[in-house]
Design an enzyme around this catalytic site. Sequence first.
Site, PDB file in Angstrom:
ATOM      1  N   GLY A  18       1.074  -0.683  -0.251  1.00 42.18           N
ATOM      2  CA  GLY A  18      -0.303  -0.024   0.133  1.00 42.18           C
ATOM      3  C   GLY A  18       0.613   1.110  -0.056  1.00 42.18           C
ATOM      4  N   HIS A 115       0.924   0.521 -13.309  1.00 40.15           N
ATOM      5  CA  HIS A 115       2.479  -0.523 -13.897  1.00 40.15           C
ATOM      6  C   HIS A 115       3.888  -0.092 -13.670  1.00 40.15           C
ATOM      7  CE1 HIS A 115       3.067  -4.185 -15.099  1.00 40.15           C
ATOM      8  NE2 HIS A 115       4.457  -3.866 -16.070  1.00 40.15           N
TER       9      HIS A 115
HETATM   10  C1  GAR Z   1       3.448  -1.026  -7.116  1.00 43.09           C
HETATM   11  O1  GAR Z   1       5.156  -1.425  -7.757  1.00 43.09           O
HETATM   12  C2  GAR Z   1       2.361  -1.283  -8.480  1.00 43.09           C
HETATM   13  O2  GAR Z   1       3.084  -0.604  -9.628  1.00 43.09           O
HETATM   14  C3  GAR Z   1       2.984  -2.844  -9.271  1.00 43.09           C
HETATM   15  O3  GAR Z   1       2.560  -2.939  -7.497  1.00 43.09           O
HETATM   16  C4  GAR Z   1       3.486  -2.253  -6.835  1.00 43.09           C
HETATM   17  C5  GAR Z   1       2.222  -2.236  -4.968  1.00 43.09           C
HETATM   18  O4  GAR Z   1       2.602  -1.446  -4.714  1.00 43.09           O
HETATM   19  N1  GAR Z   1       1.566  -3.420  -9.635  1.00 43.09           N
HETATM   20  C6  GAR Z   1       1.742  -4.050 -10.733  1.00 43.09           C
HETATM   21  O5  GAR Z   1       2.371  -4.399 -10.968  1.00 43.09           O
HETATM   22  C7  GAR Z   1       0.314  -4.379 -11.213  1.00 43.09           C
HETATM   23  N2  GAR Z   1       0.779  -5.130 -12.415  1.00 43.09           N
HETATM   24  P1  GAR Z   1       1.878  -0.565  -3.387  1.00 43.09           P
HETATM   25  O6  GAR Z   1       1.476  -1.804  -2.671  1.00 43.09           O
HETATM   26  O7  GAR Z   1       3.504  -0.981  -2.240  1.00 43.09           O
HETATM   27  O8  GAR Z   1       1.779  -0.038  -3.743  1.00 43.09           O
END
Ligand code: GAR
Length: 206
Positions: A18, A115
Amino acid sequence: MNLSVQGMRIAVFCSGNGSNLQAIIDARDRGHITAKIALVVSDVPDCFALERAERAGIKRVVVERKAFRSKKEFEKEILKNLEKEEIGLIVLAGYMRMLSPDFIRQYPERILNIHPALLPSFKGAHGIRDAFLYGVKITGPTVHFVTEDMDAGPIILQSAVAVMGDDTEETLAEAIHKEEHKIYPRAIQLAIEGRLKIEGRRVRIF
Ligand code: GAR
């Protein structure tokens, strides 16, 4: 799209740490995001994103896929919550599930995703690792509209991150996350202000 600045209510969908949710909350606190973060939706009951939401006093709902017989029923439950909260914009922030075409059709041009790679390269669940192992010299996050094809919707913002010779996957991830936390709140506010216009594959910002 024509979203009103006044009274916009957003839902943030998360499955993990998050940190993007936190960046969105911080941007709201600084007045850089003017919508109300009305709801955080998660499919993972003990994820840290839910704790961040709680600390910020944001309403949370956990909808687990395994609690429903079908994907349709699972998404129906999410939609019920979104309708109850009168959500106008959905922000996917590390939500690691594909939404169905039926779901996406309920919120046309109203779902954003981030992404961690420069789309259309390195789609999927491991964008950072895939780009690192491929040996690219430049990578970085992409904010885009969600359409029925995975990681393929019109691109709103991207940010370039150089891959240094001594980078590891971890240091690269850190650099990419730092950029995500800058561009996602910016893209969300552009959407809130109705300043994004989709023209074919291109998104015009005005
Ligand atoms: C982020 O790096 C986002 O870009 C990636 O998940 C992470 C979530 O981090 N999303 C994907 O890979 C979607 N294909 P967070 O929970 O710390 O925001």
